[in-house]
Design an enzyme around this catalytic site. Structure first.
Site, short mmCIF file in Angstrom:
data_model
loop_
_atom_site.label_atom_id
_atom_site.label_comp_id
_atom_site.label_asym_id
_atom_site.label_seq_id
_atom_site.Cartn_x
_atom_site.Cartn_y
_atom_site.Cartn_z
N ALA A 1 0.80 -1.13 -0.09
CA ALA A 1 0.09 0.09 -0.09
C ALA A 1 0.88 1.41 -0.17
CB ALA A 1 -0.97 0.08 1.07
N ASP B 1 -4.99 -2.81 -19.65
CA ASP B 1 -4.81 -2.96 -21.03
C ASP B 1 -5.83 -2.73 -21.73
OD1 ASP B 1 -2.31 -4.31 -20.73
OD2 ASP B 1 -3.27 -6.31 -20.57
N HIS C 1 -1.25 -10.48 -19.85
CA HIS C 1 -0.94 -8.90 -19.38
C HIS C 1 0.40 -8.67 -19.83
CE1 HIS C 1 -1.50 -5.37 -17.39
NE2 HIS C 1 -0.79 -5.78 -16.20
#
Length: 328
Positions: free
Chosen positions: A9, A149, A176
């Protein structure tokens, strides 16, 4: 209580992703985990006057962060640097993802797991193999976020033809990274590809496939695609929460998933290609994957792209799976 955990994070993706998710009323507890700086990021975000409480968890508090999570989003790992391919990241990030998956298995085995960490084609199989090892694997609940994408495709298509609204969702399948990214531009309404020369179609496809390199080069050693990835990650996470928490139906997003999540609609494709994982349009339900939408009729050009993508995907998938199975 809807607890969403972001692992990584405090990083370049994690911070803007945390900010975007803090705005959602669907989240009651946003738990931020990272090896450094998570408490500071949490303190900063906790001053924002939205519903969710925010907690920060450092290196030794992974279990505390993950306990009873509804959804775990994983952007953790090192970013790409100039000249570094997604495959170069594998050895560095594979161990990080393995350890986080172990944490999920031990602390929130029923959570939805959303993987951003590259290379997604390999890190998703790592997560799945760890969960299998612990006997808690549910293919409907593990997702590779390939939404960037789709986001890039929508934007780049609108730049080529301003008549296409940039919010138009383009179906992107495969994987990906590089040649595994197959944008199905023939499916854009209004005959978009009919107005493109073969050269322009090739240029647009290449830009979508290697858009990440464009950002890495522009940042000149200062990072990779963090802001656009955070946007795409938040879009995916919030859409999943709308389905799983709010019970909204008919929500579709492209995702890199284990094809066993919907055997009915993927068995023939899986048998034909030999792939266990593939990015396709997925319809969300309360249990995660409700339906993997079968591939539409693609163009001759897109068939060639798929033929190039499949062998590369097999290599990527095997690399991720064997990282866990070979070390067992």
């Amino acid at each position: 209580m809807v607890k969403v955990v972001i692992c990584g994070a405090a990083g370049g993706i994690g911070q803007p992703l945390s900010l975007l998710l803090k705005q959602s009323d669907l989240i009651s507890h946003l738990a931020l985990f990272d090896v450094v700086n998570a408490p500071g990021v949490a303190a900063d975000l906790s001053h924002i006057n939205t519903r969710s409480k925010v907690t920060g968890h450092g290196k030794e508090a992974m279990s505390e962060a993950l306990k009873d999570a509804h959804t775990v989003v994983i952007p953790a790992g090192v970013p790409r640097k100039p000249g570094m391919s997604r495959d170069d990241l594998f050895k560095i990030n594979a161990g990080i993802i393995r350890d986080l998956a172990e944490g999920v298995a031990n602390n929130c085995p029923n959570a939805f797991v959303l993987v951003i960490s590259n290379p997604v084609n390999s890190t998703v199989p790592i997560v799945c193999e760890v969960l299998k090892k612990h006997g808690v694997f549910n293919p409907k609940k593990v997702f590779g976020i390939s939404t960037l994408d789709v986001v890039r495709s929508s934007r780049f298509v609108s730049e080529v033809n301003p008549a296409v609204d940039p919010s138009t969702r383009v179906t992107v399948v495969g994987g990906h990274s590089g040649v595994t990214i197959v944008p199905l531009l023939s499916q854009i309404p209004g005959g978009f590809v009919d107005g493109l020369s073969e050269e322009k179609l090739g240029e647009l496809t290449h830009r979508i496939q290697y858009g990440g390199d464009e950002v890495v080069k522009a940042k000149d050693g200062a990072g990779s695609a963090t802001l656009s990835m955070a946007y795409a990650g938040a879009r995916f996470t919030l859409k999943l929460l709308e389905a799983t928490v709010a019970g909204k139906s008919g929500l579709v997003e492209s995702s890199y998933v284990n094809l066993d999540a919907d055997v009915e609609h993927t068995a023939e494709f899986k048998s034909k290609t030999g792939l266990d994982y593939f990015a396709q349009d997925v319809e969300f339900g309360t249990e995660g994957v409700s339906k993997i939408i079968p591939l539409p009729e693609v163009s001759a050009y897109e068939k060639k792209l798929l033929e190039a993508a499949i062998p590369e995907l097999k290599i990527n998938i095997a690399k991720g799976a064997s990282f866990i199975t070979d070390s067992a």
